[in-house]
Design a protein around this motif. Structure first.
Motif, PDB file in Angstrom:
ATOM      1  N   GLU A  51       0.826  -1.208   0.000  1.00 48.16           N
ATOM      2  CA  GLU A  51       0.000   0.000   0.000  1.00 48.16           C
ATOM      3  C   GLU A  51       0.863   1.262   0.000  1.00 48.16           C
ATOM      4  O   GLU A  51       0.587   2.218  -0.723  1.00 48.16           O
ATOM      5  N   ASP A  52       1.927   1.293   0.800  1.00 51.03           N
ATOM      6  CA  ASP A  52       2.820   2.438   0.844  1.00 51.03           C
ATOM      7  C   ASP A  52       3.536   2.633  -0.493  1.00 51.03           C
ATOM      8  O   ASP A  52       3.709   3.758  -0.964  1.00 51.03           O
ATOM      9  N   ALA A  74       1.148   4.038  -3.019  1.00 52.83           N
ATOM     10  CA  ALA A  74       0.879   5.444  -2.720  1.00 52.83           C
ATOM     11  C   ALA A  74       2.008   6.341  -3.228  1.00 52.83           C
ATOM     12  O   ALA A  74       1.760   7.463  -3.665  1.00 52.83           O
ATOM     13  N   GLU A 131       1.349   7.126  -7.031  1.00 56.12           N
ATOM     14  CA  GLU A 131       0.063   7.664  -7.493  1.00 56.12           C
ATOM     15  C   GLU A 131       0.195   9.074  -7.970  1.00 56.12           C
ATOM     16  O   GLU A 131       1.017   9.841  -7.674  1.00 56.12           O
TER      17      GLU A 131
END
Length: 77
Positions: A70-71, A74, A77
């Protein structure tokens, strides 16, 4: 093999047989396989090598310096 090569090649490429072992002096010298079978073998070998590398790397994983999926997503993005 010399006289019947065309017929043997057709057997392999049609899928009638998966492979042919070619002998020289009563010893296996080569294997004739179709392109699809060869590519499947190459893909499987690549997958196994990647899996082995992942398993080797897991043993030295430093959890202090790892980043969650997830990190990482991110960040891009």
């Amino acid at each position: 093999m010399v006289r019947g090569f065309s017929a043997k090649l057709k057997e392999v490429t049609s899928g009638e047989v998966t492979h042919l072992v070619i002998f020289k002096d009563n010893e296996p010298a080569a294997v004739l396989v179709g392109v699809e079978a060869y590519q499947a073998l190459q893909d499987e070998l690549e997958d196994l090598r990647a899996e082995r590398l992942a398993i080797e790397r897991l043993s030295t994983l430093d959890k202090q310096n790892t980043v969650s999926l997830e990190d990482m997503e991110a960040r891009f993005e």
